[in-house]
Design a protein around this motif. Structure first.
Motif, PDB file in Angstrom:
ATOM      1  N   ALA A   5      18.006 -13.769  42.404  1.00 11.62           N
ATOM      2  CA  ALA A   5      17.683 -15.154  42.037  1.00 11.62           C
ATOM      3  C   ALA A   5      17.066 -15.192  40.645  1.00 11.62           C
ATOM      4  CB  ALA A   5      16.720 -15.755  43.059  1.00 11.62           C
ATOM      5  N   THR A   6      17.003 -14.020  39.994  1.00 11.57           N
ATOM      6  CA  THR A   6      16.543 -13.962  38.612  1.00 11.57           C
ATOM      7  C   THR A   6      17.780 -13.922  37.729  1.00 11.57           C
ATOM      8  OG1 THR A   6      14.588 -12.694  39.253  1.00 11.57           O
ATOM      9  CG2 THR A   6      15.176 -12.685  36.935  1.00 11.57           C
ATOM     10  N   PRO A   7      18.197 -15.068  37.201  1.00  8.55           N
ATOM     11  CA  PRO A   7      19.394 -15.063  36.350  1.00  8.55           C
ATOM     12  C   PRO A   7      19.214 -14.081  35.200  1.00  8.55           C
ATOM     13  CG  PRO A   7      18.725 -17.311  36.878  1.00  8.55           C
ATOM     14  CD  PRO A   7      17.613 -16.412  37.330  1.00  8.55           C
ATOM     15  N   GLY A  48      18.181 -21.690  34.821  1.00  8.07           N
ATOM     16  CA  GLY A  48      17.621 -20.351  34.941  1.00  8.07           C
ATOM     17  C   GLY A  48      18.207 -19.354  33.957  1.00  8.07           C
ATOM     18  N   PHE A  49      19.495 -19.485  33.623  1.00  7.58           N
ATOM     19  CA  PHE A  49      20.120 -18.549  32.691  1.00  7.58           C
ATOM     20  C   PHE A  49      19.602 -18.754  31.269  1.00  7.58           C
ATOM     21  CE2 PHE A  49      23.030 -18.519  36.256  1.00  7.58           C
ATOM     22  CZ  PHE A  49      23.283 -17.174  36.395  1.00  7.58           C
ATOM     23  N   PHE A  50      19.426 -20.011  30.887  1.00 10.00           N
ATOM     24  CA  PHE A  50      18.854 -20.290  29.566  1.00 10.00           C
ATOM     25  C   PHE A  50      17.409 -19.793  29.500  1.00 10.00           C
ATOM     26  CE2 PHE A  50      16.164 -23.204  27.045  1.00 10.00           C
ATOM     27  CZ  PHE A  50      16.676 -22.947  25.785  1.00 10.00           C
ATOM     28  N   ILE A  51      16.664 -20.025  30.580  1.00 10.50           N
ATOM     29  CA  ILE A  51      15.253 -19.614  30.616  1.00 10.50           C
ATOM     30  C   ILE A  51      15.131 -18.092  30.531  1.00 10.50           C
ATOM     31  CG2 ILE A  51      13.218 -19.502  32.130  1.00 10.50           C
ATOM     32  CD1 ILE A  51      14.047 -22.382  33.059  1.00 10.50           C
ATOM     33  N   SER A  52      15.987 -17.379  31.253  1.00 11.07           N
ATOM     34  CA  SER A  52      15.914 -15.912  31.214  1.00 11.07           C
ATOM     35  C   SER A  52      16.309 -15.387  29.834  1.00 11.07           C
ATOM     36  CB  SER A  52      16.812 -15.294  32.290  1.00 11.07           C
ATOM     37  OG  SER A  52      18.174 -15.539  32.026  1.00 11.07           O
ATOM     38  N   GLU A  53      17.249 -16.072  29.177  1.00 14.76           N
ATOM     39  CA  GLU A  53      17.632 -15.694  27.816  1.00 14.76           C
ATOM     40  C   GLU A  53      16.439 -15.838  26.876  1.00 14.76           C
ATOM     41  OE1 GLU A  53      20.060 -14.269  24.930  1.00 14.76           O
ATOM     42  OE2 GLU A  53      20.940 -14.798  26.877  1.00 14.76           O
ATOM     43  N   MET A  54      15.731 -16.955  27.005  1.00 10.13           N
ATOM     44  CA  MET A  54      14.549 -17.178  26.170  1.00 10.13           C
ATOM     45  C   MET A  54      13.447 -16.184  26.519  1.00 10.13           C
ATOM     46  SD  MET A  54      15.462 -19.485  24.122  1.00 10.13           S
ATOM     47  CE  MET A  54      13.880 -19.785  23.337  1.00 10.13           C
ATOM     48  N   ASP A  55      13.315 -15.875  27.804  1.00  7.23           N
ATOM     49  CA  ASP A  55      12.303 -14.913  28.245  1.00  7.23           C
ATOM     50  C   ASP A  55      12.561 -13.556  27.601  1.00  7.23           C
ATOM     51  OD1 ASP A  55      10.023 -14.214  29.590  1.00  7.23           O
ATOM     52  OD2 ASP A  55      11.002 -13.903  31.523  1.00  7.23           O
ATOM     53  N   MET A  56      13.827 -13.168  27.559  1.00 10.67           N
ATOM     54  CA  MET A  56      14.186 -11.883  26.955  1.00 10.67           C
ATOM     55  C   MET A  56      13.857 -11.884  25.462  1.00 10.67           C
ATOM     56  SD  MET A  56      17.749  -9.730  27.170  1.00 10.67           S
ATOM     57  CE  MET A  56      18.696 -10.719  26.022  1.00 10.67           C
ATOM     58  N   ARG A  57      14.060 -13.021  24.802  1.00 13.68           N
ATOM     59  CA  ARG A  57      13.751 -13.109  23.383  1.00 13.68           C
ATOM     60  C   ARG A  57      12.244 -13.015  23.143  1.00 13.68           C
ATOM     61  NH1 ARG A  57      17.942 -14.628  20.170  1.00 13.68           N
ATOM     62  NH2 ARG A  57      19.849 -15.173  21.264  1.00 13.68           N
ATOM     63  N   PHE A  58      11.464 -13.622  24.026  1.00 12.81           N
ATOM     64  CA  PHE A  58      10.010 -13.609  23.869  1.00 12.81           C
ATOM     65  C   PHE A  58       9.410 -12.248  24.231  1.00 12.81           C
ATOM     66  CE2 PHE A  58      10.109 -18.381  24.356  1.00 12.81           C
ATOM     67  CZ  PHE A  58       9.519 -18.661  23.127  1.00 12.81           C
ATOM     68  N   ARG A  59       9.890 -11.637  25.339  1.00 16.66           N
ATOM     69  CA  ARG A  59       9.168 -10.489  25.890  1.00 16.66           C
ATOM     70  C   ARG A  59       9.977  -9.203  25.973  1.00 16.66           C
ATOM     71  NH1 ARG A  59       6.607 -11.112  31.296  1.00 16.66           N
ATOM     72  NH2 ARG A  59       8.690 -11.759  31.963  1.00 16.66           N
ATOM     73  N   GLY A  60      11.265  -9.277  25.730  1.00 17.69           N
ATOM     74  CA  GLY A  60      12.070  -8.059  25.816  1.00 17.69           C
ATOM     75  C   GLY A  60      12.759  -7.930  27.160  1.00 17.69           C
ATOM     76  N   SER A  67      10.786 -16.247  33.365  1.00 16.08           N
ATOM     77  CA  SER A  67      11.618 -16.086  34.556  1.00 16.08           C
ATOM     78  C   SER A  67      10.767 -16.158  35.820  1.00 16.08           C
ATOM     79  CB  SER A  67      12.376 -14.754  34.499  1.00 16.08           C
ATOM     80  OG  SER A  67      13.313 -14.761  33.451  1.00 16.08           O
ATOM     81  N   GLN A  68       9.566 -15.579  35.765  1.00 14.96           N
ATOM     82  CA  GLN A  68       8.683 -15.612  36.929  1.00 14.96           C
ATOM     83  C   GLN A  68       8.179 -17.035  37.172  1.00 14.96           C
ATOM     84  OE1 GLN A  68       5.201 -13.102  36.688  1.00 14.96           O
ATOM     85  NE2 GLN A  68       5.230 -12.712  38.885  1.00 14.96           N
ATOM     86  N   LEU A  69       7.851 -17.745  36.108  1.00 15.39           N
ATOM     87  CA  LEU A  69       7.436 -19.148  36.270  1.00 15.39           C
ATOM     88  C   LEU A  69       8.568 -19.974  36.873  1.00 15.39           C
ATOM     89  CD1 LEU A  69       5.550 -19.730  32.881  1.00 15.39           C
ATOM     90  CD2 LEU A  69       4.525 -19.609  35.162  1.00 15.39           C
ATOM     91  N   HIS A  70       9.795 -19.704  36.443  1.00 13.19           N
ATOM     92  CA  HIS A  70      10.947 -20.433  36.984  1.00 13.19           C
ATOM     93  C   HIS A  70      11.132 -20.127  38.470  1.00 13.19           C
ATOM     94  CE1 HIS A  70      14.764 -22.475  37.053  1.00 13.19           C
ATOM     95  NE2 HIS A  70      15.418 -21.373  37.389  1.00 13.19           N
ATOM     96  N   GLN A  71      10.901 -18.862  38.842  1.00 15.73           N
ATOM     97  CA  GLN A  71      10.976 -18.483  40.263  1.00 15.73           C
ATOM     98  C   GLN A  71       9.924 -19.230  41.067  1.00 15.73           C
ATOM     99  OE1 GLN A  71      12.598 -15.939  42.229  1.00 15.73           O
ATOM    100  NE2 GLN A  71      14.166 -15.816  40.670  1.00 15.73           N
ATOM    101  N   LEU A  72       8.710 -19.265  40.555  1.00 21.78           N
ATOM    102  CA  LEU A  72       7.632 -19.955  41.261  1.00 21.78           C
ATOM    103  C   LEU A  72       7.930 -21.449  41.380  1.00 21.78           C
ATOM    104  CD1 LEU A  72       4.594 -18.135  39.602  1.00 21.78           C
ATOM    105  CD2 LEU A  72       5.224 -18.028  42.026  1.00 21.78           C
ATOM    106  N   ARG A  73       8.447 -22.022  40.321  1.00 15.85           N
ATOM    107  CA  ARG A  73       8.802 -23.444  40.347  1.00 15.85           C
ATOM    108  C   ARG A  73       9.835 -23.721  41.435  1.00 15.85           C
ATOM    109  NH1 ARG A  73      10.959 -26.203  34.872  1.00 15.85           N
ATOM    110  NH2 ARG A  73      12.491 -24.521  35.030  1.00 15.85           N
ATOM    111  N   GLY A  80      13.119  -5.485  29.378  1.00 16.75           N
ATOM    112  CA  GLY A  80      12.497  -4.795  30.507  1.00 16.75           C
ATOM    113  C   GLY A  80      11.616  -5.695  31.338  1.00 16.75           C
ATOM    114  N   GLU A  81      11.080  -6.771  30.714  1.00 14.42           N
ATOM    115  CA  GLU A  81      10.154  -7.637  31.433  1.00 14.42           C
ATOM    116  C   GLU A  81      10.858  -8.803  32.133  1.00 14.42           C
ATOM    117  OE1 GLU A  81       7.194  -6.922  31.906  1.00 14.42           O
ATOM    118  OE2 GLU A  81       6.719  -5.428  30.385  1.00 14.42           O
ATOM    119  N   VAL A  82      12.090  -9.112  31.752  1.00 19.05           N
ATOM    120  CA  VAL A  82      12.800 -10.244  32.358  1.00 19.05           C
ATOM    121  C   VAL A  82      12.948 -10.046  33.859  1.00 19.05           C
ATOM    122  CG1 VAL A  82      15.015 -11.459  32.460  1.00 19.05           C
ATOM    123  CG2 VAL A  82      14.025 -10.854  30.271  1.00 19.05           C
TER     124      VAL A  82
END
Length: 832
Positions: free
Chosen positions: A562-564, A752-764, A710-716, A766-768
């Protein structure tokens, strides 16, 4: 001068005065210039290492014939001599090479000297292969490096010439731009050439272990004050500080490079690199000044210059590298030849050449990864021993009848992919990605029923007891109507129940087992395992997933998340899987209204919670930690629960859920919340997956800046599961602009896919995935964020190569390089 050590200041002064007077062989008080130099170089000071004595003697001979030379030849001799002396002096006075530094003139016998630094050209153009070291040669065997330096380089896992050639810089600084002092601008990295107006070296009055070298440099456009700082007791000795003054005498010409920054004296260069020149127009020999400079990852005891000098020693070996990529492939994808890429990734001629070199080496990192993944995929498809599972039958038809809703178009499309796979003797290896609430579980159930109606068993493994319990509850409600047994096996399962489950599995009476790691840790033996379903698969290690597959004979494998996952990351860690996406939410789902709040707006959040609870709905309050941390000033779930229950929401029932509770306590807390006995649930991130309460409409996340997107999106996704309007409140006290920008992404998007893309840009990357997994390769140069275009080209190239010859037998060098990279760089970690 004594016979112990050269009198550097007299030598430098004599050469400088002769140059200033036009190379006329000045007459001194006792000797002519040429006589003084010839006599000086005719003696071997004890401090001069043996390796330098031949050069020392050659200079004596050259200065003896100085009166017979043309002026231009005299100028050349003085220039090269000054440069040589400066280099030699640096080698001898390097504190790293001195066991103990005494005051001026003391302890000279205790010095340990470096071998001569090779004058290798930073950029290799045409180097004789005869003189180049061998690729597999040990660094300790090279005279320019030696045993002592090789031992230090071993701390970076550098043992051979190849290791060093492929030890790419982690960054580069461009000092190639040379400017006048008046052209300096803060924030730029530049090189200046100026004369020394004033020089001082002293111990900091605020720190007795810090030495400061201060220079005032001037050119015809202005002047600038610069300083170099050296920490350590060895630098504060009078002898070392006096040697610095002698190295940079007033009037000497210095090249300096560094970052321009503001200081209380105006603009300056931040701890610059310095080199003494004979004349302003001279070629700069430094491996730093005036160049695009490589920055290497270092460790204790290994200095930057040591690595740079070692690289220059082995760089000629790059000319002997055989390129594993065929010429046609290089031309098709516009790739630099390997030997040129290696030379220019270390010491590029300019920024454009550096980019071309980097592109080739990034392509290689991606290409060999994709080649390995595709080869693995093809080898798996060659297996023809998996069970053929029927896509149609009474069980599946009956399941469709009891479902209270129709499958979405996306669910049906993904299900068709899965059922097609199950009809083949090749084992299915498919990943299903779907946003929170997209209906992945229903799709998995149909696949499980296909296995059961074909006479096989299924296993569903989840990473946490909460999620396994959630799956079990949902499956029981469906399987009871289908008259099928299903059991749950977790770490909390009682011993007697475990034995019962084991027995039912072995006889084949239990068609489906749901569980956590207990499925692979217990002596679980399936009678006929046909399908393995792994949920939130990225939370399991590579070996854990493989162990479950080994419970059967080549079972089909369906993994879900469920983590895009962004496209580049999916290609990297799941390049050997077939991927399907459920990119459509069930009809009737409302957009969750998401708002980022400051701590001053807390009352607005509490008002919303009161309003929703008064209408019979429920709320989550999520915190990152269970107990207070001194390092992270976060509210603990325990204290927050007490505060909310006693003072803020005393009229309502407030529950508590966290990871340190026993399984029974967790079950009780979730059950009470599910049954609306508690209206507000204070929890840590254990609610991220697995807690499904459609009546919950508010998600308040404290310290939201501490979570990944991605974690915030999961919680939401824990709210918005019913028909009522739902809300997600992101509480943050951080004033960091980056943190605020990240939370804005959640406010503006539900994708979720856009959010995970942004998450990867912010944090790398490995953390997504919520945790650093061994399945994410640790690239040296490549970036999944910046190099997507190169990754897609590398994937395309790898597909063409595998299509022609999956064994790679026709490309021997490529096959060997793939094996080398898997063994050394990937370490087998990319197995899925």
């Amino acid at each position: 001068m004594t016979n112990d050590t050269p009198d550097w200041i007299r030598l430098h002064k004599a050469l400088a005065i002769e140059a200033e007077h036009g190379f006329i062989d000045l007459m001194g008080k006792q000797y002519r210039f040429s006589e003084f130099l010839s006599l000086t170089f005719g003696k071997f000071p004890v401090a001069i290492p043996a390796i330098e004595r031949r050069r020392w003697q050659e200079l004596a001979t050259k200065f003896a014939s100085y009166p017979n030379l043309e002026v231009k030849d005299r100028q050349t001799l003085i220039t090269t001599t000054r440069r040589y002396l400066d280099q030699l002096q640096k080698q001898q006075e390097d504190p790293e090479e001195i066991e103990k530094q005494g005051s001026r003139g003391a302890g000279e016998q205790g010095r340990i000297y470096k071998s001569k630094v090779p004058k290798a050209t930073p950029v290799v153009n045409e180097v004789s292969r005869r003189l180049a070291p061998k690729i597999d040669q040990k660094l300790s065997d090279l005279p320019e490096i030696g045993i002592r330096k090789a031992d230090k380089l071993a701390a970076l896992h550098l043992y051979t010439v190849r290791d060093l050639l492929f030890y790419y810089p982690r960054d580069h600084i461009d000092y190639a731009r040379q400017v006048n002092i008046r052209e300096l601008q803060a924030g730029e990295t530049v090189t200046i050439v100026a004369s020394v107006k004033r020089c001082n070296c002293f111990t900091s009055p605020k720190n007795q272990k810090l030495s400061i070298l201060e220079l005032v440099l001037k050119d015809n456009t202005g002047q600038i004050k610069v300083g170099r700082f050296s920490a350590g007791a060895r630098f504060t000795s009078r002898g070392w500080q006096e040697s610095m003054k002698r190295r940079y005498p007033v009037g000497s010409v210095v090249a300096a490079c560094g970052l321009v920054k503001e200081s209380k004296y105006g603009l300056t260069l931040d701890n610059p690199e310095l080199e003494v020149l004979a004349n302003p127009g001279d070629t700069i020999e430094s491996l730093t000044i005036g160049r695009v400079v490589p920055i290497y990852a270092l460790t204790e005891g290994v200095m930057a210059n040591m690595v740079r000098q070692a690289v220059t020693a082995v760089l000629p070996a790059a000319t002997a590298l055989k390129d594993p990529l065929p010429k046609g492939l290089r031309e098709k994808y516009n790739l630099m030849e390997l030997k040129d890429a290696i030379a220019n990734i270390h010491f590029p001629t300019d920024s454009d050449t550096l980019q071309s070199a980097r592109r080739r080496l990034v392509f290689d990192e991606f290409f060999y990864l994709q080649l390995g993944l595709l080869q693995r995929q093809q080898q798996a498809k060659a297996i023809q021993t998996s069970a053929i599972l029927a896509p149609k039958g009474q069980l599946i038809e009956k399941f469709y009848e009891i479902l209270p809703f129709q499958l979405t178009g996306a669910q049906q499309r993904v299900l068709n992919d899965i059922l097609n796979d199950l009809q083949k003797t090749t084992p299915m290896n498919r990943l299903v990605q779907g946003d929170v609430g997209s209906g992945k579980t229903v799709v998995a159930v149909v696949a499980i029923l296909a296995a059961i109606q074909s006479g096989y068993q299924g296993a569903l493994m989840a990473p946490t007891e909460v999620l396994a319990e959630q799956h079990y509850r949902k499956l029981v409600s469906w399987f009871n109507l289908l008259h099928l047994p299903v059991e749950l096996l977790t770490g909390s399962t009682k011993t007697a129940k475990r034995r019962e489950i084991h027995a039912l599995l072995e006889t084949g009476q239990l068609p489906l087992l749901v569980g956590t790691h207990a499925l692979i840790q217990d002596p679980v033996n399936f009678h006929r395992l046909g399908l393995v379903v792994i949920d939130e698969q990225h939370r399991f290690g590579v070996k854990q997933r493989a162990l479950l597959q080994q419970k059967g004979e080549q079972p089909h494998v369906l993994t879900m998340t469920a983590t895009p996952i962004p496209r580049t990351l999916a290609l990297t860690i799941h390049g050997d899987l077939d991927v399907s996406q459920i990119d459509e939410l069930p009809p009737g789902r409302q957009k969750i209204q998401t708002t980022a709040l400051t701590s001053q707006q807390r009352s607005h959040a509490y008002d919303l919670i009161r309003r929703e609870v008064a209408q019979g709905r429920q709320t989550y309050v999520v915190l990152p930690l269970v107990e207070e941390s001194e390092k992270l000033d976060l509210r603990s779930a325990v204290e927050e629960h007490q505060k909310l229950q006693e003072s803020v929401f005393a009229d309502f029932q407030v529950g508590l859920l966290h990871g340190r509770m026993s399984s029974a306590e967790k079950d009780e807390a979730i059950t009470k919340f599910r049954d609306n006995q508690t209206q507000i649930l204070v929890s840590t991130t254990v609610v991220e997956v697995g807690v499904d309460v459609p009546n919950a409409t508010v998600m308040l996340i404290e310290n939201a800046e501490r979570f990944g997107l991605s974690q915030l999106h999961q919680l939401r996704g824990r709210v918005g599961r019913g028909a009522a309007q739902s809300y997600c409140l992101l509480m943050s006290s951080s004033r960091n602009p980056d943190a605020q920008q990240r939370l804005k992404v959640l406010e503006q998007s539900q994708d979720g896919f856009f959010i995970s893309e942004m998450d990867m840009r912010f944090r790398g990357p490995g953390e997504v995935l919520g945790t650093r997994q061994s399945g994410v390769p640790d690239f040296t140069l490549a970036s999944l964020v910046e190099d997507e275009e190169v990754l897609l080209l590398a994937r395309q190239a790898a597909e063409k190569v595998i299509e022609i010859d999956v064994t790679l037998e026709r490309w021997y060098l490529m096959k060997e390089e793939l094996k080398y990279r898997y063994d050394r760089l990937m370490g087998g970690a990319i197995l899925t």
